[in-house]
Motif scaffolding. Structure first.
Motif, PDB file in Angstrom:
ATOM      1  N   ILE A   1       0.840  -1.210   0.000  1.00  0.00           N
ATOM      2  CA  ILE A   1       0.000   0.000   0.000  1.00  0.00           C
ATOM      3  C   ILE A   1       0.868   1.250   0.000  1.00  0.00           C
ATOM      4  N   PHE A   2       1.911   1.265   0.841  1.00  0.00           N
ATOM      5  CA  PHE A   2       2.805   2.421   0.915  1.00  0.00           C
ATOM      6  C   PHE A   2       3.493   2.654  -0.421  1.00  0.00           C
ATOM      7  N   LEU A   3       3.963   1.576  -1.059  1.00  0.00           N
ATOM      8  CA  LEU A   3       4.636   1.700  -2.347  1.00  0.00           C
ATOM      9  C   LEU A   3       3.662   2.216  -3.400  1.00  0.00           C
ATOM     10  N   GLY A   4       2.432   1.697  -3.368  1.00  0.00           N
ATOM     11  CA  GLY A   4       1.432   2.146  -4.332  1.00  0.00           C
ATOM     12  C   GLY A   4       1.113   3.620  -4.169  1.00  0.00           C
TER      13      GLY A   4
ATOM     14  N   THR B   1       3.046   5.880  -2.847  1.00  0.00           N
ATOM     15  CA  THR B   1       4.239   6.637  -3.236  1.00  0.00           C
ATOM     16  C   THR B   1       4.312   6.797  -4.748  1.00  0.00           C
ATOM     17  N   LEU B   2       4.094   5.684  -5.467  1.00  0.00           N
ATOM     18  CA  LEU B   2       4.130   5.748  -6.928  1.00  0.00           C
ATOM     19  C   LEU B   2       3.019   6.647  -7.464  1.00  0.00           C
ATOM     20  N   ASP B   3       1.831   6.577  -6.852  1.00  0.00           N
ATOM     21  CA  ASP B   3       0.725   7.406  -7.296  1.00  0.00           C
ATOM     22  C   ASP B   3       1.009   8.887  -7.052  1.00  0.00           C
ATOM     23  N   SER B   4       1.656   9.174  -5.914  1.00  0.00           N
ATOM     24  CA  SER B   4       2.024  10.561  -5.630  1.00  0.00           C
ATOM     25  C   SER B   4       2.993  11.086  -6.672  1.00  0.00           C
ATOM     26  N   HIS B   5       4.019  10.273  -6.989  1.00  0.00           N
ATOM     27  CA  HIS B   5       4.990  10.707  -7.995  1.00  0.00           C
ATOM     28  C   HIS B   5       4.329  10.854  -9.361  1.00  0.00           C
ATOM     29  N   ARG B   6       3.334  10.034  -9.647  1.00  0.00           N
ATOM     30  CA  ARG B   6       2.611  10.150 -10.910  1.00  0.00           C
ATOM     31  C   ARG B   6       1.885  11.484 -11.013  1.00  0.00           C
ATOM     32  N   GLN B   7       1.385  11.978  -9.877  1.00  0.00           N
ATOM     33  CA  GLN B   7       0.590  13.212  -9.879  1.00  0.00           C
ATOM     34  C   GLN B   7       1.423  14.476  -9.696  1.00  0.00           C
ATOM     35  N   PHE B   8       2.686  14.321  -9.296  1.00  0.00           N
ATOM     36  CA  PHE B   8       3.503  15.503  -9.014  1.00  0.00           C
ATOM     37  C   PHE B   8       3.536  16.515 -10.153  1.00  0.00           C
TER      38      PHE B   8
END
Length: 286
Positions: free
Chosen positions: A20-23, A25-32
Motif C-alpha cells: 500500500i505504501f509503495l502504491g 508513493t508511486l501514485d504521488s509521484h505520478r501526480q507531481f
C-alpha cells in the motif's frame, strides 16, 4: 491464534502495508507534475526562486507553511494581491507601512526590476501548486486573515483577481504605483473598506460589492437619478469616500433616514494623498 498463525499474520500485515505504501508513493509521484504545474517552471520562475534564496526571504516569510513565521505566509500571495501591488511593494515596502503605527517594516532589499519580475513569477508558480488547501487561512501583508475565493460575508475580504496569466512580462506603467498604494489603503484604512465591501461580483456584505463600480457609476451619472455633485467617475468615488450620504443607493439597504451606513470619517482619517490613491485603485474595478 498459535505462534505460526501469529507469524503469518505479522508477515502478511507487513507485506500488505508495504505494498500500500509503495502504491501510494508511486501514485504521488505520478501526480507531481500536475499538482506542481511543473510545465510552468520557466527560466524566469527558476531565477525568481534564486532571488527568494538570495535575499533570505524565508528568514521571515513562509511558503507552504515552511519558514520563519515572522512575516506573512506568501503561498497564495499572487491570488490576494495584484501584480502592480507586488511590484510597487517590492520596490519600496516602506511606503506601505508606518513603522511607528504598525511596529514592523519590511527591509528595503533594493531589488532590480528583473529580480522583482522574476520573484513575482516564482510566487505565482507557487500559488498555482495544488497544495490541497494549505495553508487554510493565508495571512495577507496587512496582517489580517482572509477567506478563500468566493467568500462573500462582511469582514471576509475576497482575493484580488490574479492568476498565472496576470503575472506576465508587462511593464508596470507609471500609474501602477499609485493604484497599488490605493489597494493598500483599501485594506488598511480604519475602519477597513474590506470589512464591508468585497471585490467579487454580487458578493454584497454590509456594503455593496465594489466589483464593476466604474461601470455602475457611469450608468448612474448618465441616468439622471444621481443626487450628488460629481461630474465624473473619479469625482463620484471621491465623494462616496468623504461624503457617503451625498448620494444614497435606492432600496434603503445601505442607509436609513437619509444617512448612509458608511462611516463619514474618511475625509478626516485619510490624507488627501491617500484618498487620491484609493480613488485610483477603485477606478481599476471596471
Amino acid at each position: 491464534m498459535n505462534n505460526r498463525q501469529a507469524r503469518i499474520f505479522a508477515w502478511g500485515s507487513t507485506i500488505a502495508a508495504a505494498v500500500i505504501f509503495l502504491g501510494l508513493t508511486l501514485d504521488s509521484h505520478r501526480q507531481f507534475p500536475n499538482l506542481t504545474n511543473a510545465e510552468n517552471i520557466t527560466p524566469e520562475v527558476t531565477h525568481g526562486k534564486d532571488v527568494w534564496h538570495k535575499y533570505n526571504c524565508i528568514n521571515c516569510h513562509t511558503l507552504f507553511g515552511e519558514g520563519a513565521y515572522y512575516a506573512p505566509d506568501l503561498t497564495k500571495i499572487t491570488q490576494h494581491r495584484s501584480e502592480a501591488y507586488l511590484h510597487a511593494y517590492m520596490r519600496d515596502p516602506g511606503s506601505f507601512y508606518d513603522e511607528q503605527r504598525h511596529r514592523r517594516l519590511m527591509p528595503q532589499q533594493n531589488l532590480s526590476e528583473e529580480e522583482i519580475v522574476n520573484l513575482v513569477k516564482f510566487l505565482d508558480w507557487v500559488a498555482n501548486v495544488d497544495n490541497q488547501g494549505w495553508p487554510p487561512r493565508p495571512i495577507l501583508v496587512t496582517g489580517g486573515f482572509t477567506a478563500g475565493p468566493g467568500s462573500s460575508g462582511a469582514g471576509q475580504p475576497v482575493p484580488v483577481q490574479s492568476s498565472s496569466t496576470s503575472v506576465g512580462v508587462r511593464p508596470v506603467d507609471a500609474g501602477d504605483d499609485i493604484r497599488a498604494l490605493g489597494e493598500n489603503v483599501f485594506r488598511t484604512a480604519m475602519p477597513t473598506c474590506v470589512a464591508c465591501h468585497s471585490l467579487a461580483p454580487g458578493a454584497d456584505g454590509a456594503g455593496p460589492s465594489l466589483a464593476g463600480i466604474v461601470r455602475r457609476t457611469e450608468a448612474l451619472l448618465a441616468s439622471g437619478n444621481y443626487q450628488g455633485q460629481a461630474s465624473d467617475v473619479e469625482g463620484y468615488l471621491r465623494e462616496a469616500i468623504v461624503d457617503p450620504s451625498a448620494h444614497l443607493n435606492t432600496g434603503g439597504m445601505y442607509s436609513a433616514n437619509g444617512v448612509s451606513f458608511m462611516p463619514d470619517t474618511y475625509g478626516e482619517s485619510l490624507s488627501e494623498e491617500e484618498i487620491e490613491q484609493l480613488v485610483a485603485f477603485l477606478t481599476t474595478l471596471k
